[in-house]
Design a protein around this motif. Structure first.
Motif, PDB file in Angstrom:
ATOM      1  N   ALA A 157       0.852   3.204  -5.437  1.00  0.00           N
ATOM      2  CA  ALA A 157       0.495   1.857  -5.006  1.00  0.00           C
ATOM      3  C   ALA A 157      -0.746   1.371  -5.750  1.00  0.00           C
ATOM      4  O   ALA A 157      -1.713   2.121  -5.914  1.00  0.00           O
ATOM      5  N   ASN A 193      -2.049  -1.336  -4.455  1.00  0.00           N
ATOM      6  CA  ASN A 193      -2.643  -2.037  -3.314  1.00  0.00           C
ATOM      7  C   ASN A 193      -2.864  -3.518  -3.612  1.00  0.00           C
ATOM      8  O   ASN A 193      -3.887  -4.102  -3.244  1.00  0.00           O
ATOM      9  N   ASN A 232       0.801  -1.227   0.000  1.00  0.00           N
ATOM     10  CA  ASN A 232       0.000   0.000   0.000  1.00  0.00           C
ATOM     11  C   ASN A 232       0.833   1.276   0.000  1.00  0.00           C
ATOM     12  O   ASN A 232       0.305   2.369   0.121  1.00  0.00           O
TER      13      ASN A 232
END
Length: 426
Positions: free
Chosen positions: A205, A207, A185
């Motif tokens: 990011a 994620n 993240n």
């Protein structure tokens, strides 16, 4: 300003000799799966057939340490990573071409989870070796004597997020940068200065967890781009700025977010030619060809294949055909050929008594390495049939045969855990 920084870094780190003033621009030609990172090697005039016992063995050593990585040959030296004797650290070993060991150096921590053996194949650039440990440590080692120039704990610094098998990335090195893909993240991919280890850029990011993919650098319409994959997303990155320029995650109905029980276990570097990208992830997620837009800001899916969904043995492009093995289950797979332009299946066939495995190519030939029994097969690259001309077996070492072979100067290098072999094939 950039040149000033490079020269300052040289003075501090002594990465190369003081007499050297020119440095590699563009990608290293001594990286993962050959100069183009595609499993294709330039050697010509290779044997069309081997003796029944296999080609002449130049050397055999059993001190390489456990690992699934491939050999890197530079001049009269061979570089290979593996676990140390205590199997708690990763090490780089340097050999002469006759198999004599020059040195070994510990550089990082092994992955502590499932399959802790070393994955990273060394990349050579401007007198240095670059590796990434199973725990995400990015390390620069002086090729001549094994001294560590710098080390960055990238896994910790960038809060990496991995799947069950840790970091399995081989470093992409180009210009003055080393690429690492921690995901998570905080960022997806970072570039470090290859002389100092300092951060050059980091992407946004996505994620995602990281995949197990080694990125490639491509050029199209006068522009360059890094292409790689996280666990869930294939993406393209501007190599100068770190901007993620496009993403792809249209896996279809078998995508784990809809119906599949599998996270995408992305392990294979993409193939690239003329603006088109091919990749596949195994586990019935299947294979895809994407077309890059002229500005490299987007992609469209050209075709999909249910035939070739390689587990982790890679694939190669010879002429207009892609060759590799597919995933039936973790212990089985067939060998396949599909058309690069259309995705049409030319063949899908079993290698009698063997399973799926890794593949490289040179001189119009396929070199296939069966992961179940350790058979090395010589196959003519032809779209009409998978015909094994010659084969022999690697008998020493332990565990699955997952290391990809390497070819350099007419020598075939094959590895099985701590056992490392060189064979004359020209």
């Amino acid at each position: 300003m950039r040149n000033v920084l490079i020269m300052m870094a040289l003075a501090v780190s002594a990465c190369t000799s003081t007499a050297q003033t020119q440095f590699t621009k563009g990608p290293s030609v001594n990286g993962w799966r050959g100069a183009q990172n595609n499993g294709s090697y330039p050697d010509k005039g290779l044997f069309n057939q081997w003796p029944a016992e296999g080609p002449h063995k130049i050397f055999e050593v059993e001190d390489a340490g456990k690992g699934y990585s491939s050999a890197q040959v530079v001049g009269d030296r061979i570089y290979l990573t593996g676990l140390n004797d205590q199997e708690d650290k990763e090490m780089l070993s340097c050999y002469r071409l006759d198999g004599t060991k020059v040195y070994s150096v510990e550089y990082g921590n092994r992955w502590t989870g499932s399959y802790p053996e070393v994955r990273t194949t060394p990349t050579y650039s401007d007198g240095n070796i670059y590796v990434i440990s199973g725990m995400g440590e990015v390390v620069c080692i002086k090729a001549e004597d094994g001294k560590i120039v710098w080390s960055v704990n990238g896994g910790e610094k960038y809060s990496r997020s991995t799947g069950m098998w840790g970091t399995s990335e081989c470093p992409l090195v180009y210009d003055d940068k080393v690429i690492y893909t921690p995901c998570g993240n905080q960022t997806t991919m970072v570039a470090l200065n290859k002389f100092t280890g300092d951060e050059v850029w980091k992407t946004r990011a996505l994620n995602n967890k990281s995949g197990y993919v080694s990125p490639i650098l491509i050029e199209y319409k006068g522009k360059r781009q890094i292409i790689s994959s996280s666990a869930l997303t294939v993406f393209g990155v501007n190599p100068e700025t770190g901007e993620i320029e496009w993403t792809f995650d249209d896996w279809g109905p078998k995508h784990y977010g809809n119906s599949s029980r599998f996270d995408n276990i992305a392990t294979n570097s993409p193939l690239y030619r003329d603006g088109k990208i091919f990749f596949c992830h195994g586990y019935d997620i299947n294979g895809f060809q994407l077309q890059l837009a002229d500005d490299l800001k987007s992609v469209t899916c050209v075709w999909r294949t249910e035939t070739l969904d390689t587990h982790h043995g890679g694939y190669v492009l010879v002429g207009d055909n892609i060759y590799g093995s597919n995933w039936i289950n973790n212990n089985a797979g067939n060998w396949c050929c599909i058309d690069w332009n259309t995705g049409k299946t030319n063949y899908e066939t079993a290698w009698q008594g063997k399973g799926k495995g890794s593949i490289i190519t040179a001189d119009g030939k396929l070199y296939c390495y069966d992961e179940r029994r350790g058979m090395v097969g010589l196959v003519k690259a032809a779209p009409d049939a998978f015909n094994v001309v010659s084969e022999f077996r690697i008998v020493k070492g332990s565990g699955p045969y997952w290391a990809h072979p390497t070819i350099a100067d007419g020598i075939l290098y094959v590895r099985h855990a701590g056992a490392f072999y060189a064979y004359k094939i020209k």
